[in-house]
Design a protein around this motif. Structure first.
Motif, short mmCIF file in Angstrom:
data_model
loop_
_atom_site.label_atom_id
_atom_site.label_comp_id
_atom_site.label_asym_id
_atom_site.label_seq_id
_atom_site.Cartn_x
_atom_site.Cartn_y
_atom_site.Cartn_z
N ALA A 28 7.26 0.71 8.50
CA ALA A 28 8.40 1.04 7.66
C ALA A 28 8.05 2.15 6.66
CB ALA A 28 8.88 -0.20 6.91
N TRP A 29 6.80 2.13 6.15
CA TRP A 29 6.37 3.11 5.16
C TRP A 29 5.03 3.71 5.54
CZ3 TRP A 29 10.05 4.50 1.97
CH2 TRP A 29 11.06 3.60 1.67
N SER A 30 4.83 4.94 5.12
CA SER A 30 3.56 5.64 5.29
C SER A 30 2.98 5.87 3.90
CB SER A 30 3.79 6.98 6.00
OG SER A 30 2.65 7.78 5.93
N TRP A 31 1.74 5.44 3.70
CA TRP A 31 1.07 5.61 2.41
C TRP A 31 -0.09 6.56 2.60
CZ3 TRP A 31 2.86 2.97 -1.89
CH2 TRP A 31 3.79 1.97 -1.65
N ARG A 32 -0.17 7.61 1.75
CA ARG A 32 -1.24 8.61 1.85
C ARG A 32 -1.68 9.06 0.47
NH1 ARG A 32 0.35 13.69 4.11
NH2 ARG A 32 -1.54 14.53 3.24
N ALA A 33 -2.97 9.23 0.29
CA ALA A 33 -3.48 9.83 -0.94
C ALA A 33 -3.32 11.34 -0.80
CB ALA A 33 -4.95 9.47 -1.13
N VAL A 34 -2.67 11.98 -1.78
CA VAL A 34 -2.33 13.39 -1.64
C VAL A 34 -2.93 14.29 -2.70
CG1 VAL A 34 -0.20 13.00 -0.35
CG2 VAL A 34 -0.13 13.03 -2.85
#
Length: 189
Positions: A28-34
């Motif tokens: 459902a969601w994509s989590w990334r350190a940016v």
């Protein structure tokens, strides 16, 4: 801003994590350190920006510690195409905050060690120009080239030369622990 010790230096780094809609129906969601925020104050999942369904959070502030013994790793990182910091994350069961920032490092070797365990997620985040200069200054101040010294065997160890110790299973009229003299070789016929 930075704590200074004789052999290490430390700077707080804010970690920015982006939550975006997932690309598949299974996520459902994509989590990334940016991004990172050098010198940031304390924060815990403070919302920084929102564009539609995409939200960026200042998830945590972690100390980046540089050690004088690790300068070779920092120089390897700085010579990479894009110098980066490595963020170690652990998965947590919470849907609102599924990742917990654990550690941030400038050493690619340490980042690789965490990635090899398979228990943590390691994100590579590009360094800011100011952080690149800070790491470079530290590495240049403390780096010492290791001189390669080839080891060589030597008979000059301060011990008397012994050709070997006798084998107690061999019958001999003389002392069984007497070493054969290498200078007295009998011709084999």
């Amino acid at each position: 801003m930075a704590k200074i010790n004789a052999r290490s230096v430390e700077m707080p780094l804010g970690v920015v994590i982006r939550k975006a809609p997932g690309a598949t129906r299974w996520a459902a969601w994509s989590w990334r350190a940016v991004a990172i925020l050098p010198g940031a104050g304390p924060a815990e999942w403070a919302e920084l920006r929102r564009e539609g369904d995409v939200v960026e959070y200042h998830a945590a502030t972690l100390p980046l510690t540089l050690w004088a013994d690790e300068t070779e790793a920092y120089l390897v990182n700085l010579n990479d195409r894009i110098p980066s910091v490595y963020l170690v994350l652990r998965e947590e069961g919470d849907d609102d905050r599924p990742l917990v920032p654990v550690l941030v490092t400038a050493s690619p070797y340490e980042g690789q060690d965490y990635a090899d365990t398979g228990e943590e997620i390691v994100e590579k985040i590009p360094m800011t120009p100011g952080l690149i200069a800070w790491v470079r200054d530290f590495a240049q101040a403390y780096h010492q080239e290791e001189v390669f010294v080839k080891r060589s065997r030597s008979d000059k160890r301060g011990e008397p030369r012994q050709g070997g110790i006798g084998d107690p299973r061999v019958q001999s009229d003389a002392d069984v622990y007497r070493a054969p003299d290498p200078r007295r070789r009998r011709a084999v016929q």
